[in-house]
Design a protein around this motif. Sequence first.
Motif, short mmCIF file in Angstrom:
data_model
loop_
_atom_site.label_atom_id
_atom_site.label_comp_id
_atom_site.label_asym_id
_atom_site.label_seq_id
_atom_site.Cartn_x
_atom_site.Cartn_y
_atom_site.Cartn_z
N VAL A 281 -51.73 35.03 -21.40
CA VAL A 281 -52.97 35.63 -21.87
C VAL A 281 -52.89 35.66 -23.39
CG1 VAL A 281 -54.41 37.69 -21.91
CG2 VAL A 281 -53.16 37.09 -19.84
N ASN B 32 -52.92 36.57 -27.15
CA ASN B 32 -52.76 37.85 -27.82
C ASN B 32 -53.99 38.12 -28.68
OD1 ASN B 32 -52.19 39.59 -30.08
ND2 ASN B 32 -50.13 39.67 -29.27
N ALA B 33 -54.68 39.20 -28.32
CA ALA B 33 -55.95 39.48 -28.98
C ALA B 33 -55.78 39.79 -30.46
CB ALA B 33 -56.64 40.64 -28.28
N ALA B 34 -54.69 40.45 -30.81
CA ALA B 34 -54.49 40.82 -32.21
C ALA B 34 -54.33 39.56 -33.06
CB ALA B 34 -53.26 41.71 -32.35
N ALA B 35 -53.52 38.63 -32.57
CA ALA B 35 -53.30 37.39 -33.32
C ALA B 35 -54.61 36.62 -33.46
CB ALA B 35 -52.27 36.54 -32.62
N SER C 148 -57.61 37.81 -33.40
CA SER C 148 -58.52 38.49 -34.33
C SER C 148 -58.10 38.23 -35.76
CB SER C 148 -58.48 40.01 -34.13
OG SER C 148 -58.68 40.35 -32.81
N ALA D 280 -56.70 46.25 -39.07
CA ALA D 280 -56.09 46.68 -37.81
C ALA D 280 -55.46 45.53 -37.05
CB ALA D 280 -57.12 47.38 -36.95
N ALA D 281 -56.10 44.37 -37.09
CA ALA D 281 -55.57 43.24 -36.34
C ALA D 281 -54.20 42.84 -36.87
CB ALA D 281 -56.54 42.06 -36.42
N ALA D 282 -54.10 42.75 -38.19
CA ALA D 282 -52.82 42.36 -38.79
C ALA D 282 -51.75 43.39 -38.45
CB ALA D 282 -52.98 42.23 -40.30
N SER E 142 -51.66 45.37 -35.88
CA SER E 142 -51.28 45.28 -34.48
C SER E 142 -50.35 44.09 -34.25
CB SER E 142 -52.51 45.05 -33.60
OG SER E 142 -53.47 46.02 -33.83
N LEU E 143 -50.68 43.00 -34.89
CA LEU E 143 -49.89 41.80 -34.66
C LEU E 143 -48.44 42.01 -35.07
CD1 LEU E 143 -49.66 38.92 -33.81
CD2 LEU E 143 -50.41 38.22 -36.09
N ALA F 282 -57.21 41.89 -17.78
CA ALA F 282 -56.63 40.84 -18.62
C ALA F 282 -57.19 40.88 -20.04
CB ALA F 282 -56.89 39.47 -17.98
N VAL F 283 -58.48 41.09 -20.17
CA VAL F 283 -59.06 41.07 -21.52
C VAL F 283 -58.50 42.17 -22.40
CG1 VAL F 283 -61.25 39.97 -20.94
CG2 VAL F 283 -61.05 42.46 -20.82
N ARG G 138 -55.28 42.89 -22.59
CA ARG G 138 -53.94 42.51 -23.04
C ARG G 138 -53.94 42.30 -24.54
NH1 ARG G 138 -50.31 39.70 -19.43
NH2 ARG G 138 -49.39 38.96 -21.34
N GLY G 139 -53.02 42.96 -25.21
CA GLY G 139 -52.90 42.76 -26.65
C GLY G 139 -53.87 43.60 -27.45
N ARG G 140 -54.81 44.24 -26.77
CA ARG G 140 -55.75 45.08 -27.50
C ARG G 140 -55.43 46.54 -27.35
NH1 ARG G 140 -61.54 42.81 -27.44
NH2 ARG G 140 -61.18 40.62 -27.08
#
Lengths: 332, 332
Positions: free
Chosen positions: A50, A52-55, A57, B53-55, B57-58, B113-114, B116-118
């Motif tokens: 799945v 990675n949503a953060a990456a 974004s 925030a995305a950076a 989180s990553l 699933a959506v 995941r990573g969020r």
Amino acid sequence: MKSRPATIRDVARRAKVSVASVSRALNGHKNVRDDTRDRVLQAIDDLHYVPNAAARSLSSSQTRTLGVVLPDLHGEFFSELIRGMDKAASERGYLLLLSTMHADPQLAGQAIAVMRGRVDGLAVMAPQLSRDAIDRLMPEEMPGVQVICQPSKKRPSFIIDNREGAASATRHLLAIGRRRLAHIAGPEGNFDARERRQGFLSAIAAAGAPAPLVGAGDFGEDGGARIVRDWLARGERFDGVMAANDMTAIGALEALRAHGLRVPEDVALIGFDDIPLARHLGLSTVRVPVADIGAAAVERLVAMVTSQEAGATPEVQPLELVLRATTQGRPH
Amino acid sequence: MKSRPATIRDVARRAKVSVASVSRALNGHKNVRDDTRDRVLQAIDDLHYVPNAAARSLSSSQTRTLGVVLPDLHGEFFSELIRGMDKAASERGYLLLLSTMHADPQLAGQAIAVMRGRVDGLAVMAPQLSRDAIDRLMPEEMPGVQVICQPSKKRPSFIIDNREGAASATRHLLAIGRRRLAHIAGPEGNFDARERRQGFLSAIAAAGAPAPLVGAGDFGEDGGARIVRDWLARGERFDGVMAANDMTAIGALEALRAHGLRVPEDVALIGFDDIPLARHLGLSTVRVPVADIGAAAVERLVAMVTSQEAGATPEVQPLELVLRATTQGRPH
DNA sequence: AACCGATAAGTAACCGATTACATTTCGGTC
DNA sequence: GACCGAAATGTAATCGGTTACTTATCGGTT
């Protein structure tokens, strides 16, 4: 044995292609051969990959998430709004990030700030904030819409004609023969509450009816009940009440009945919003299509996010008078 | 003139320090000199810097967001649940990401699933899914709690004692002298609905009361009304109804009254959930502290996220019988 | 078979933070 | 003032995707 989740590189390795191809296959770009796409899809399936949503974004500066900022979550009004928003959002592949902003404008700013970078757009409902305050709080660079509030000059606003709604409710009370009207207003700082009071007063003035009673409620059940009890205790006389919203009306209804008054025979009563509860209690009211408003706002927000389109004409949702038991009866 | 939002490097440049120092100052690490921190803070202020925030989180694999997956958003039950969750989450600096999972287990998987990573953790309410189905859907590596559902062996579950609640409601009907009882059940696949029916039946059996009527509703108002109309049309006799939830009971109430029966004189009625509407309609019911459950679930989820703590003992929230007009009266 | 443009696939830079590790600066001691 | 360990700061790798740009492969033509 909790293994690190698979990354795009794992998928690429397994499918024996480059990460670029995986990305392309995943995002439906056209320049990918069918058998390559199939291998990628297979590998994705095998690895339960799945993205990675953060990456995603970070590199695409898109989150496929919309922020929703609300004053509070109490009652059916908000659940309806969220329901409408969620429907429109999920149909378009967006998720909703929720944040409540407790009346304090200071905190409102924070609620909005924490969303920066997490959402592609913002839907804000802030009836207790002035137009300027909202404009100052909303980040310039982010698409945003406003919902049920003082309409903005800069952003699309989804509003209702509070004055006309309140006026038509008031005219209805007059039409069924009530003359000594009363209004239980909403909280002082609330935009919709102010507008509704104006609508009420202007309808009274237009009809040349006697000066009405006006009390200051708080959009809550207890507020409505308290005002009515006060009036009754002071010996005020009135045969029709227009409440700023349904919860207030419901509080009023109970206070009236507790005092032995019959509704609508002794006092007719009408609310505003048409929350589901109103139907069950037979409360006449002005229907506000909350879920539709939420859906329309999100729909527009998605359009702004995906195509930069601007525009700031307020969209006014039509209201509808809903007549039920609390105004259906003749005066004694 | 919409300028690109400032990044940590812009801040570092302006404050004449390295990005590492900015990051440290921002995240409250101790090894930063006061004057450095002040310069950084000043620069942040000047540039209106907000961390992306995305950076974040990553690189830190933390989102400070919790996912909430619900079957639907209809009605007060869910708005109360969300309200409780939002309160607990925002108190701890977490945001809520919402997703509805329309009954289909296929879609349920997608809804999860959506996220995941969020999100750092997941709170799932899936009464229509079996224990195994949920276990299969939930990603192994992500902290998760379940709310109001078949309790999991792997994850903390926040549940209620449906059987005992239903049984005590049923005993109450028996205690006020009703013998010919009926039950309007919830949807077939729903865990809570099944449990409540079991509770009802076992209370009947324990009391040695006559075999009851049982109809299959859908947790909705219309379902409740339909079942009652069917029974009455078929000439069935009953003097007490226990509905699977309040909405069903409300539908039943209206159908009974429409047929000219008095509640509670002819038929006593009790629901389940104690949604706000129940109080307004005088419906006896079993109180489920939904907001508290939501808050407790999120509280626990945050604990799991921040300290890896596991444990899977189901937390059972106490229920309480709430007696109102629909069971307060003597049989004819 | 040689050559062409078009299409597919690969390489590597980049998004903006965090943080391990390296380096500098500090305050104190002799 | 030289030297020390500790504290502060800087450098650069890293997280996992997307995508501009480069290179390889394709089918079709002469």
